[in-house]
Motif scaffolding. Structure first.
Motif, PDB file in Angstrom:
ATOM      1  N   GLU A   1       0.831  -1.202   0.000  1.00 19.88           N
ATOM      2  CA  GLU A   1       0.000   0.000   0.000  1.00 19.88           C
ATOM      3  C   GLU A   1       0.869   1.258   0.000  1.00 19.88           C
ATOM      4  O   GLU A   1       0.619   2.203  -0.764  1.00 19.88           O
ATOM      5  CB  GLU A   1      -0.920  -0.004   1.226  1.00 19.88           C
ATOM      6  CG  GLU A   1      -1.838   1.208   1.328  1.00 19.88           C
ATOM      7  CD  GLU A   1      -2.841   1.297   0.197  1.00 19.88           C
ATOM      8  OE1 GLU A   1      -3.272   2.426  -0.134  1.00 19.88           O
ATOM      9  OE2 GLU A   1      -3.199   0.236  -0.380  1.00 19.88           O
ATOM     10  N   GLU A   2       1.888   1.264   0.828  1.00 19.71           N
ATOM     11  CA  GLU A   2       2.765   2.430   0.914  1.00 19.71           C
ATOM     12  C   GLU A   2       3.565   2.636  -0.365  1.00 19.71           C
ATOM     13  O   GLU A   2       3.893   3.772  -0.727  1.00 19.71           O
ATOM     14  CB  GLU A   2       3.715   2.275   2.103  1.00 19.71           C
ATOM     15  CG  GLU A   2       3.018   2.346   3.458  1.00 19.71           C
ATOM     16  CD  GLU A   2       3.960   2.070   4.612  1.00 19.71           C
ATOM     17  OE1 GLU A   2       5.096   1.601   4.354  1.00 19.71           O
ATOM     18  OE2 GLU A   2       3.576   2.300   5.773  1.00 19.71           O
ATOM     19  N   LYS A   3       3.873   1.548  -1.086  1.00 16.17           N
ATOM     20  CA  LYS A   3       4.700   1.630  -2.287  1.00 16.17           C
ATOM     21  C   LYS A   3       3.878   1.619  -3.578  1.00 16.17           C
ATOM     22  O   LYS A   3       4.451   1.523  -4.666  1.00 16.17           O
ATOM     23  CB  LYS A   3       5.678   0.444  -2.318  1.00 16.17           C
ATOM     24  CG  LYS A   3       6.669   0.409  -1.165  1.00 16.17           C
ATOM     25  CD  LYS A   3       7.729   1.476  -1.296  1.00 16.17           C
ATOM     26  CE  LYS A   3       8.803   1.326  -0.239  1.00 16.17           C
ATOM     27  NZ  LYS A   3       9.879   2.329  -0.384  1.00 16.17           N
ATOM     28  N   ASN A   4       2.574   1.734  -3.475  1.00 17.08           N
ATOM     29  CA  ASN A   4       1.737   1.575  -4.663  1.00 17.08           C
ATOM     30  C   ASN A   4       2.102   2.561  -5.773  1.00 17.08           C
ATOM     31  O   ASN A   4       2.152   2.203  -6.945  1.00 17.08           O
ATOM     32  CB  ASN A   4       0.260   1.728  -4.300  1.00 17.08           C
ATOM     33  CG  ASN A   4      -0.642   1.542  -5.501  1.00 17.08           C
ATOM     34  OD1 ASN A   4      -0.622   0.496  -6.146  1.00 17.08           O
ATOM     35  ND2 ASN A   4      -1.414   2.566  -5.834  1.00 17.08           N
ATOM     36  N   THR A   5       2.348   3.790  -5.428  1.00 21.80           N
ATOM     37  CA  THR A   5       2.700   4.795  -6.446  1.00 21.80           C
ATOM     38  C   THR A   5       4.028   4.468  -7.100  1.00 21.80           C
ATOM     39  O   THR A   5       4.217   4.672  -8.316  1.00 21.80           O
ATOM     40  CB  THR A   5       2.766   6.194  -5.803  1.00 21.80           C
ATOM     41  OG1 THR A   5       1.511   6.491  -5.195  1.00 21.80           O
ATOM     42  CG2 THR A   5       3.062   7.258  -6.859  1.00 21.80           C
ATOM     43  N   GLN A   6       4.962   3.955  -6.320  1.00 22.50           N
ATOM     44  CA  GLN A   6       6.288   3.601  -6.826  1.00 22.50           C
ATOM     45  C   GLN A   6       6.240   2.384  -7.738  1.00 22.50           C
ATOM     46  O   GLN A   6       6.951   2.320  -8.747  1.00 22.50           O
ATOM     47  CB  GLN A   6       7.217   3.319  -5.643  1.00 22.50           C
ATOM     48  CG  GLN A   6       8.510   2.612  -5.987  1.00 22.50           C
ATOM     49  CD  GLN A   6       9.199   2.052  -4.757  1.00 22.50           C
ATOM     50  OE1 GLN A   6       9.368   2.749  -3.770  1.00 22.50           O
ATOM     51  NE2 GLN A   6       9.576   0.777  -4.803  1.00 22.50           N
ATOM     52  N   ILE A   7       5.395   1.388  -7.405  1.00 24.87           N
ATOM     53  CA  ILE A   7       5.390   0.115  -8.117  1.00 24.87           C
ATOM     54  C   ILE A   7       4.604   0.208  -9.418  1.00 24.87           C
ATOM     55  O   ILE A   7       3.417   0.562  -9.424  1.00 24.87           O
ATOM     56  CB  ILE A   7       4.798  -0.996  -7.222  1.00 24.87           C
ATOM     57  CG1 ILE A   7       5.676  -1.196  -5.975  1.00 24.87           C
ATOM     58  CG2 ILE A   7       4.687  -2.312  -7.993  1.00 24.87           C
ATOM     59  CD1 ILE A   7       5.092  -2.154  -4.958  1.00 24.87           C
ATOM     60  N   ASP A   8       5.264  -0.119 -10.520  1.00 23.74           N
ATOM     61  CA  ASP A   8       4.616  -0.125 -11.831  1.00 23.74           C
ATOM     62  C   ASP A   8       4.002  -1.484 -12.162  1.00 23.74           C
ATOM     63  O   ASP A   8       3.029  -1.559 -12.914  1.00 23.74           O
ATOM     64  CB  ASP A   8       5.627   0.235 -12.936  1.00 23.74           C
ATOM     65  CG  ASP A   8       6.112   1.675 -12.818  1.00 23.74           C
ATOM     66  OD1 ASP A   8       5.352   2.522 -12.294  1.00 23.74           O
ATOM     67  OD2 ASP A   8       7.261   1.935 -13.235  1.00 23.74           O
ATOM     68  N   LYS A   9       4.592  -2.550 -11.596  1.00 17.97           N
ATOM     69  CA  LYS A   9       4.112  -3.880 -11.977  1.00 17.97           C
ATOM     70  C   LYS A   9       4.390  -4.888 -10.861  1.00 17.97           C
ATOM     71  O   LYS A   9       5.452  -4.873 -10.238  1.00 17.97           O
ATOM     72  CB  LYS A   9       4.788  -4.334 -13.269  1.00 17.97           C
ATOM     73  CG  LYS A   9       4.218  -5.599 -13.888  1.00 17.97           C
ATOM     74  CD  LYS A   9       4.770  -5.820 -15.279  1.00 17.97           C
ATOM     75  CE  LYS A   9       4.216  -4.820 -16.269  1.00 17.97           C
ATOM     76  NZ  LYS A   9       4.598  -5.144 -17.677  1.00 17.97           N
ATOM     77  N   LEU A  10       3.395  -5.772 -10.622  1.00 16.43           N
ATOM     78  CA  LEU A  10       3.545  -6.933  -9.747  1.00 16.43           C
ATOM     79  C   LEU A  10       3.378  -8.169 -10.617  1.00 16.43           C
ATOM     80  O   LEU A  10       2.326  -8.355 -11.239  1.00 16.43           O
ATOM     81  CB  LEU A  10       2.491  -6.920  -8.636  1.00 16.43           C
ATOM     82  CG  LEU A  10       2.641  -5.877  -7.525  1.00 16.43           C
ATOM     83  CD1 LEU A  10       1.404  -5.883  -6.633  1.00 16.43           C
ATOM     84  CD2 LEU A  10       3.891  -6.138  -6.702  1.00 16.43           C
ATOM     85  N   ILE A  11       4.414  -9.004 -10.677  1.00 17.50           N
ATOM     86  CA  ILE A  11       4.416 -10.174 -11.556  1.00 17.50           C
ATOM     87  C   ILE A  11       4.423 -11.431 -10.682  1.00 17.50           C
ATOM     88  O   ILE A  11       5.436 -11.756 -10.047  1.00 17.50           O
ATOM     89  CB  ILE A  11       5.649 -10.168 -12.476  1.00 17.50           C
ATOM     90  CG1 ILE A  11       5.773  -8.820 -13.198  1.00 17.50           C
ATOM     91  CG2 ILE A  11       5.576 -11.328 -13.465  1.00 17.50           C
ATOM     92  CD1 ILE A  11       7.193  -8.443 -13.554  1.00 17.50           C
ATOM     93  N   PHE A  12       3.319 -12.153 -10.636  1.00 19.01           N
ATOM     94  CA  PHE A  12       3.219 -13.353  -9.816  1.00 19.01           C
ATOM     95  C   PHE A  12       3.773 -14.547 -10.600  1.00 19.01           C
ATOM     96  O   PHE A  12       3.289 -14.853 -11.691  1.00 19.01           O
ATOM     97  CB  PHE A  12       1.765 -13.603  -9.414  1.00 19.01           C
ATOM     98  CG  PHE A  12       1.256 -12.628  -8.389  1.00 19.01           C
ATOM     99  CD1 PHE A  12       1.360 -12.918  -7.030  1.00 19.01           C
ATOM    100  CD2 PHE A  12       0.702 -11.416  -8.766  1.00 19.01           C
ATOM    101  CE1 PHE A  12       0.913 -12.029  -6.077  1.00 19.01           C
ATOM    102  CE2 PHE A  12       0.244 -10.514  -7.817  1.00 19.01           C
ATOM    103  CZ  PHE A  12       0.347 -10.828  -6.464  1.00 19.01           C
ATOM    104  N   VAL A  13       4.772 -15.196 -10.036  1.00 20.93           N
ATOM    105  CA  VAL A  13       5.418 -16.331 -10.692  1.00 20.93           C
ATOM    106  C   VAL A  13       5.221 -17.559  -9.815  1.00 20.93           C
ATOM    107  O   VAL A  13       5.682 -17.603  -8.670  1.00 20.93           O
ATOM    108  CB  VAL A  13       6.923 -16.070 -10.906  1.00 20.93           C
ATOM    109  CG1 VAL A  13       7.578 -17.277 -11.583  1.00 20.93           C
ATOM    110  CG2 VAL A  13       7.128 -14.805 -11.735  1.00 20.93           C
ATOM    111  N   GLU A  14       4.514 -18.567 -10.353  1.00 19.82           N
ATOM    112  CA  GLU A  14       4.256 -19.772  -9.563  1.00 19.82           C
ATOM    113  C   GLU A  14       4.066 -20.982 -10.458  1.00 19.82           C
ATOM    114  O   GLU A  14       3.835 -20.862 -11.657  1.00 19.82           O
ATOM    115  CB  GLU A  14       3.046 -19.574  -8.654  1.00 19.82           C
ATOM    116  CG  GLU A  14       1.772 -19.145  -9.371  1.00 19.82           C
ATOM    117  CD  GLU A  14       0.679 -18.762  -8.378  1.00 19.82           C
ATOM    118  OE1 GLU A  14       0.415 -19.557  -7.449  1.00 19.82           O
ATOM    119  OE2 GLU A  14       0.088 -17.680  -8.536  1.00 19.82           O
TER     120      GLU A  14
END
Length: 250
Positions: free
Chosen positions: A192-205
């Motif tokens: 939540e705190e880093k949402n503005t900073q983060i451009d992409k979340l890539i789930f690898v499983e």
């Protein structure tokens, strides 16, 4: 619900095995050590001098007292009742798979059932309060200032760390989930705190249905319009490990 630990390195598999045994004793609760095929069947040279065994913990142990009427499942404030070592005088208890009262006798009276359920939830609250501290997190974050984060568990971390090194100019980060249940809520705060900073979340499983992605999405409340276009995934479910050359350009 059991406590579920998921080691991501061979060293962690060693450490978490001891931690699982300790937690099952201390919290008198089932603990699952969840490994993947590559970790359980793989080989890797490691320096055994770096392995640190977990000191044995037994939790609350009942001290014999002839004046006591031993209650195996006493209503403790933290949800954890003292356990008795077999052979302890005046500490006989009955243990069955049925719902029970504080002495272990079968009891399905609604009030007692509710009290026992509350006791088990207090136990998990105690676990979260005591174990999720500054020395242990249910996850690991590599490069917290990254713009793009891989999210994974298990030995996938090895290939993703290599990918990050080979694409160092792209500022990748890595989030490794290590405790699936109970979930460490501090990760939700971080995202939540880093949402503005983060451009992409890539789930690898390595499963078809995206079980880890669904868990993290629910626990971290990622299904929010402010994250539209930021979440993607890469899945492989052939029983073979994920190789770097299979990973696309993210």
């Amino acid at each position: 619900m059991p406590i579920v630990l998921a080691p991501s390195t061979f060293e962690e598999a060693y450490t978490f095995a001891g931690k699982s045994l300790n937690w099952s004793d201390v919290y008198q609760h089932p603990v699952i050590l969840l490994t993947d095929k590559q970790l359980s069947e793989g080989y890797k040279a490691i320096d055994t001098a770096t392995l640190k065994a977990e000191p044995i913990q037994r939790g609350k142990i009942y001290t014999a007292n002839p004046e006591d009427n031993y209650e195996r499942y006493a209503m403790a404030d933290d949800g954890i009742s003292p356990n008795a070592v077999p052979g302890t005088a005046n500490a006989v208890s009955m243990v069955t798979s049925y719902e029970h009262d504080t002495f272990g006798s079968t009891n399905e009276e609604p009030t007692m059932k509710g009290q026992m359920s509350d006791k088990r939830f207090r136990k998990m609250d105690t676990f979260i309060r005591q174990e999720f501290n500054e020395n242990f997190y249910g996850y690991e974050i590599i490069n917290p200032e990254a713009k793009k984060f891989f999210v994974t568990l298990g030995v996938n971390r090895y290939v993703l760390e290599t990918y990050m090194q080979d694409h160092a100019d792209q500022n990748f980060g890595l989030i490794v989930i290590k405790v699936l249940q109970p979930f460490d809520a501090r990760l939700a705060t971080f995202l939540e705190e880093k949402n503005t900073q983060i451009d992409k979340l890539i789930f690898v499983e390595m499963n078809q249905s995206g079980q880890m992605e669904r868990l993290v999405t629910e626990q971290c409340k990622l299904a929010d319009s402010k994250r539209n276009g930021k979440i993607t995934h890469h899945r492989k479910y052939t029983l073979y490990p994920i190789f770097e050359e299979e990973l696309p350009n993210f």
